[in-house]
Design a protein around this motif. Structure first.
Motif, mmCIF file in Angstrom:
data_model
loop_
_atom_site.group_PDB
_atom_site.id
_atom_site.type_symbol
_atom_site.label_atom_id
_atom_site.label_comp_id
_atom_site.label_asym_id
_atom_site.label_seq_id
_atom_site.Cartn_x
_atom_site.Cartn_y
_atom_site.Cartn_z
ATOM 1 N N LYS A 103 0.835 -1.211 0.000
ATOM 2 C CA LYS A 103 0.000 0.000 0.000
ATOM 3 C C LYS A 103 0.869 1.259 0.000
ATOM 4 O O LYS A 103 0.659 2.180 -0.796
ATOM 5 N N GLU B 223 -6.485 5.548 3.038
ATOM 6 C CA GLU B 223 -7.394 4.397 3.036
ATOM 7 C C GLU B 223 -8.815 4.811 3.378
ATOM 8 O O GLU B 223 -9.782 4.323 2.801
ATOM 9 N N MET C 52 -10.902 2.148 1.012
ATOM 10 C CA MET C 52 -10.170 0.887 1.047
ATOM 11 C C MET C 52 -10.053 0.309 2.455
ATOM 12 O O MET C 52 -9.742 -0.872 2.619
ATOM 13 N N ILE C 53 -10.325 1.126 3.460
ATOM 14 C CA ILE C 53 -10.234 0.632 4.827
ATOM 15 C C ILE C 53 -11.221 -0.512 5.062
ATOM 16 O O ILE C 53 -10.952 -1.430 5.849
ATOM 17 N N SER D 158 -9.559 -3.593 3.834
ATOM 18 C CA SER D 158 -8.479 -3.962 4.744
ATOM 19 C C SER D 158 -9.022 -4.655 5.986
ATOM 20 O O SER D 158 -8.479 -5.670 6.439
#
Length: 258
Positions: A14, A86, A91-92, A95
């Motif tokens: 990342k 993120e 995108m968190i 994750s």
């Protein structure tokens, strides 16, 4: 559930593939080295015009790191972007789906980002020192001088703690812009404001930036006779601030939805 080594590889990927984080690391090095070199050249040209007390307490090593005034801001931005990017892209959620144990996710971010900050910080410290001392001419010192190596390595340690602190703060705020604004105010503006008033001057000495920067000083008088801690004590104070920020980030991450 992803193993912890896989989490570390994921966080490395990342950071490596996001342009903003790479640029902020490069900016940290270039700004710190460049500003430090320029100021060292100016000091060398005007040294004889300095007051005698300032000449007597002149810290040639710390002078090389004078670019940290702005360089540290770039490192704080890096730490904030590690988390903020993120949350900004969503995108968190991915994750956390891949790493349900939120403590493991945060630890992976902190370890990878701090390791990168340490490497960049050490490179910055050594480059700033050697270039700055070359420009200081007859007012320079060597790497073998008293406390000099500790100060140079201290640049890397200071940078690493800055990145970890920024990650913790950004995890609490979950917004890059808000995190960066808070960090700039906390590390740059607040110490100046507190130092202007006699009653709060001692409080400013215990803020993370003020305390941690003591590790880069080699001349005791440069730190101020009223400072009640030494270089390692100051770095320890900053480490406690950083630990508190990371713990705060962990608590917020565990209680809030993505």
């Amino acid at each position: 559930m992803a193993s912890f080594p896989a989490v570390l590889r994921s966080e490395w990927t990342k950071i490596r593939t996001v342009a903003s984080t790479s640029w902020t690391l490069a900016t940290t090095l270039l700004v710190t080295v460049g500003i430090g070199a320029g100021l060292c050249a100016v000091v060398n040209a005007t040294f004889d015009n300095m007051p005698k007390p300032e000449q007597a307490s002149f810290d040639a090593t710390q002078m090389s790191f004078s670019g940290m005034i702005l360089g540290q801001l770039a490192m704080l931005v890096f730490g904030a972007m590690v988390v903020g990017s993120e949350y900004g892209t969503g995108m968190i959620r991915t994750s956390l789906a891949a790493v349900p144990r939120r403590g493991g996710l945060l630890l992976g971010k902190v370890l990878v980002a701090t390791a990168l900050a340490l490497v960049v910080g050490l490179a910055t410290g050594f480059l700033s020192f050697f270039l700055g001392q070359a420009l200081l001419g007859g007012h320079s010192t060597g790497l073998g001088g008293e406390n000099v190596l500790r100060a140079v390595i201290g640049v890397g340690l200071y940078m690493a703690l800055l990145a970890a602190f920024a990650i913790g703060a950004s995890m609490m705020l979950r917004n890059s812009a808000a995190s960066i604004a808070l960090l700039i105010g906390f590390f740059l503006i607040l110490p100046i404001v507190l130092s202007l008033v006699e009653a709060t001057r001692k409080v400013a000495a215990y803020l993370p930036g003020q305390a941690g920067s003591a590790i880069m000083q080699t001349v005791p008088a440069a730190a101020g006779s009223d400072v009640p801690y030494g270089p390692w004590g100051g770095l320890g104070i900053m480490a406690l601030w950083t630990l508190a920020a990371v713990i705060g980030g962990y608590l917020v991450l565990g209680k809030r939805d993505a």
